[in-house]
Write a protein that holds these residues in place. Sequence first.
Motif, short mmCIF file in Angstrom:
data_model
loop_
_atom_site.label_atom_id
_atom_site.label_comp_id
_atom_site.label_asym_id
_atom_site.label_seq_id
_atom_site.Cartn_x
_atom_site.Cartn_y
_atom_site.Cartn_z
N VAL A 59 0.84 -1.20 0.00
CA VAL A 59 0.00 0.00 0.00
C VAL A 59 0.87 1.25 0.00
CG1 VAL A 59 -1.65 1.33 1.38
CG2 VAL A 59 -1.99 -1.11 1.04
N LEU A 60 1.92 1.25 0.83
CA LEU A 60 2.82 2.40 0.86
C LEU A 60 3.49 2.62 -0.49
CD1 LEU A 60 4.48 2.02 4.37
CD2 LEU A 60 2.83 3.74 3.65
N ALA A 61 3.95 1.53 -1.10
CA ALA A 61 4.58 1.65 -2.42
C ALA A 61 3.58 2.15 -3.45
CB ALA A 61 5.14 0.28 -2.85
N LEU A 62 2.36 1.65 -3.38
CA LEU A 62 1.33 2.07 -4.32
C LEU A 62 0.98 3.54 -4.14
CD1 LEU A 62 -0.48 1.05 -6.55
CD2 LEU A 62 -2.14 0.40 -4.82
N VAL A 63 0.91 4.00 -2.89
CA VAL A 63 0.62 5.42 -2.64
C VAL A 63 1.71 6.28 -3.26
CG1 VAL A 63 0.50 7.19 -0.83
CG2 VAL A 63 -0.76 5.07 -0.57
N ALA A 64 2.96 5.88 -3.07
CA ALA A 64 4.08 6.65 -3.63
C ALA A 64 4.01 6.66 -5.16
CB ALA A 64 5.41 6.08 -3.16
N PRO A 105 -9.30 1.63 -3.97
CA PRO A 105 -9.96 2.28 -2.84
C PRO A 105 -9.20 2.11 -1.53
CG PRO A 105 -10.99 0.18 -3.32
CD PRO A 105 -9.97 0.42 -4.41
N ASN A 106 -9.47 3.03 -0.63
CA ASN A 106 -9.05 2.93 0.77
C ASN A 106 -7.55 2.84 0.99
OD1 ASN A 106 -11.76 3.04 1.69
ND2 ASN A 106 -11.99 0.90 1.12
N ILE A 107 -6.77 3.56 0.20
CA ILE A 107 -5.33 3.63 0.46
C ILE A 107 -5.16 4.45 1.74
CG2 ILE A 107 -3.12 4.51 -0.37
CD1 ILE A 107 -4.11 3.94 -3.21
N ASP A 156 -1.37 6.57 8.96
CA ASP A 156 -2.09 5.35 9.29
C ASP A 156 -1.29 4.10 8.91
OD1 ASP A 156 -4.21 6.76 10.36
OD2 ASP A 156 -5.47 6.57 8.57
N ALA A 157 -0.64 4.14 7.75
CA ALA A 157 0.17 3.00 7.32
C ALA A 157 1.34 2.77 8.27
CB ALA A 157 0.66 3.21 5.90
N LEU A 171 -6.09 -4.84 -5.64
CA LEU A 171 -6.18 -5.10 -7.08
C LEU A 171 -5.98 -3.80 -7.84
CD1 LEU A 171 -9.31 -7.43 -7.02
CD2 LEU A 171 -6.91 -8.12 -7.20
N ILE A 172 -5.14 -3.85 -8.88
CA ILE A 172 -4.84 -2.64 -9.65
C ILE A 172 -4.56 -3.04 -11.10
CG2 ILE A 172 -2.41 -2.75 -8.94
CD1 ILE A 172 -2.38 0.31 -9.10
#
Length: 168
Positions: free
Chosen positions: A8-13, A28-30, A35-36, A147-148
């Motif tokens: 999730v952190l990598a995806l946010v970046a 959704p819901n990153i 919070d991470a 999923l992406i």
Amino acid sequence: MRSTIFAVLALVALVSTAPAPLIARAPPNIPTTYDAQTQLGGLTVAAQGTQTGYSRDLFPHWTTVSGTCNTRETVLKRDGTSVVTDSACASTSGQWFSPYDGATWSAASDVDIDHVVPLSNAWKSGAASWTTTRRQTFANDLTNPQLIAVTDNVNQAKGDQGPETWKP
């Protein structure tokens, strides 16, 4: 769980820094960075389990979501722009931006739906003890950023590597 949070952190970046010719769509819901980090701080690190007994078939995936649309088709519509589908819910046109490599695609056949935490990685991290129903829920998770839509050959090169070993 730790792998999921790292993913999730990598995806946010990726989503927040990738130059995109399209409006970047995100799962959704990153969670926020705070919070991470809080979730990561609360994890107990354990040795990864074995691959013994793993089969992708133990994770029923691309299940029907609504009408004739399955999970893959739902993610294609969610992550794409101007997506048009036929009566069988197959994407006939649209555009998809892949945050893994910055490519934009206009054919759904050029796009894979990546399990950010691969199914085999989940198996080694505890899914071996889950029920089939729980594995199916994980494999088709539209609620969390699991999923992406990404470039097919990049996803295939990733294979079953988890976020602890593979970065775009």
